[in-house]
Design an enzyme around this catalytic site. Structure first.
Site, mmCIF file in Angstrom:
data_model
loop_
_atom_site.group_PDB
_atom_site.id
_atom_site.type_symbol
_atom_site.label_atom_id
_atom_site.label_comp_id
_atom_site.label_asym_id
_atom_site.label_seq_id
_atom_site.Cartn_x
_atom_site.Cartn_y
_atom_site.Cartn_z
ATOM 1 N N LYS A 1 11.359 -0.430 1.716
ATOM 2 C CA LYS A 1 10.583 0.489 0.868
ATOM 3 C C LYS A 1 11.412 1.751 0.637
ATOM 4 C CE LYS A 1 5.876 0.801 1.443
ATOM 5 N NZ LYS A 1 4.568 1.002 2.106
ATOM 6 N N LYS B 1 12.168 -1.284 6.129
ATOM 7 C CA LYS B 1 10.969 -1.996 5.650
ATOM 8 C C LYS B 1 11.169 -2.465 4.217
ATOM 9 C CE LYS B 1 7.626 1.125 6.517
ATOM 10 N NZ LYS B 1 6.280 1.678 6.735
HETATM 11 N N1 C2G Z 1 -3.928 1.350 2.904
HETATM 12 C C1 C2G Z 1 -5.250 1.083 2.576
HETATM 13 N N2 C2G Z 1 -5.607 0.969 1.285
HETATM 14 C C2 C2G Z 1 -4.683 1.114 0.298
HETATM 15 C C3 C2G Z 1 -3.342 1.397 0.617
HETATM 16 C C4 C2G Z 1 -2.983 1.509 1.951
HETATM 17 O O1 C2G Z 1 -6.115 0.946 3.475
HETATM 18 N N3 C2G Z 1 -5.084 0.993 -0.999
HETATM 19 C C5 C2G Z 1 -3.572 1.469 4.333
HETATM 20 C C6 C2G Z 1 -2.540 0.437 4.773
HETATM 21 O O2 C2G Z 1 -3.179 -0.784 5.089
HETATM 22 C C7 C2G Z 1 -1.945 1.112 5.996
HETATM 23 C C8 C2G Z 1 -2.024 2.604 5.643
HETATM 24 O O3 C2G Z 1 -2.974 2.719 4.560
HETATM 25 O O4 C2G Z 1 -2.755 0.852 7.140
HETATM 26 C C9 C2G Z 1 -0.693 3.149 5.201
HETATM 27 O O5 C2G Z 1 -0.212 2.332 4.151
HETATM 28 P P1 C2G Z 1 1.350 2.425 3.782
HETATM 29 O O6 C2G Z 1 1.727 3.839 3.640
HETATM 30 O O7 C2G Z 1 1.615 1.461 2.688
HETATM 31 O O8 C2G Z 1 1.999 1.930 5.149
HETATM 32 P P2 C2G Z 1 2.838 0.589 5.411
HETATM 33 O O9 C2G Z 1 4.004 0.538 4.509
HETATM 34 O O10 C2G Z 1 1.856 -0.502 5.438
HETATM 35 O O11 C2G Z 1 3.435 0.914 6.859
HETATM 36 O O12 C2G Z 1 4.593 -0.129 11.314
HETATM 37 C C10 C2G Z 1 3.559 -0.181 10.336
HETATM 38 C C11 C2G Z 1 4.052 0.363 9.021
HETATM 39 O O13 C2G Z 1 4.608 1.647 9.175
HETATM 40 C C12 C2G Z 1 2.915 0.397 8.022
#
Ligand code: C2G
Length: 141
Positions: A51, A49
């Site tokens: 990350k 990803k």
């Molecule tokens: N999120 C949120 N508000 C934030 C930060 C994150 O609502 N301020 C939500 C994101 O939209 C996501 C979840 O928290 O639904 C997890 O965020 P991340 O850990 O950043 O996950 P991500 O990298 O988006 O991975 O296959 C899908 C991926 O694994 C999603």
């Protein structure tokens, strides 16, 4: 609880540096059903990803499993495992933050798809930047 009353919600993420944005997402997702299962990105999948999380998979998993809104955590290590996961977990609802709006509409063939508004002004990236700024400020004194 009888089987027919079970309503499983499925979501995914990295959940690095667990913060209120994650909590609010998981809380709202859990409120859409009776059980919340989370696909947690492995360190290897995060590399795919683009990350790099501060916390390793095992630590992020331990934190998520301690969250009152989460019932089960499993590894997410591939973009293409979501349909199989939805079938395996019997997911009724698939939830993601709306930064993913539209990206997972294909899941609608298997379960309801819900995109929840992201919590503003908090993110793992922002927390890391704040820590870098703090460290810089300290080295300047
Ligand atoms: N999120 C949120 N508000 C934030 C930060 C994150 O609502 N301020 C939500 C994101 O939209 C996501 C979840 O928290 O639904 C997890 O965020 P991340 O850990 O950043 O996950 P991500 O990298 O988006 O991975 O296959 C899908 C991926 O694994 C999603």
């Amino acid at each position: 609880m009888t089987a027919q009353a079970q309503r499983t919600v499925l979501t995914y993420g990295t959940f690095d540096l667990f913060h209120p944005g994650h909590v609010q997402l998981l809380k709202r997702a859990r409120a859409l059903g009776t059980r919340l299962v989370v696909g947690l990105s492995t360190d290897e999948f995060n590399a795919l990803k683009g990350k790099k999380s501060v916390m390793c998979y095992e630590d992020r998993k331990a934190v998520l499993e301690a969250c009152r809104y989460v019932d089960e955590v499993f590894a997410e290590d591939d973009w293409d495992q979501k349909v199989a996961d939805a079938i395996r977990t019997g997911a009724d609802v698939f939830v993601m933050g709306d930064d993913w709006l539209g990206k997972f509409d294909f899941m609608g063939e298997h379960c309801q798809v819900v995109y929840l508004a992201r919590t503003p002004e908090v993110s793992s990236t922002e927390i890391k930047q704040r820590m870098r700024d703090e460290r810089t400020a300290l080295t300047l004194v």
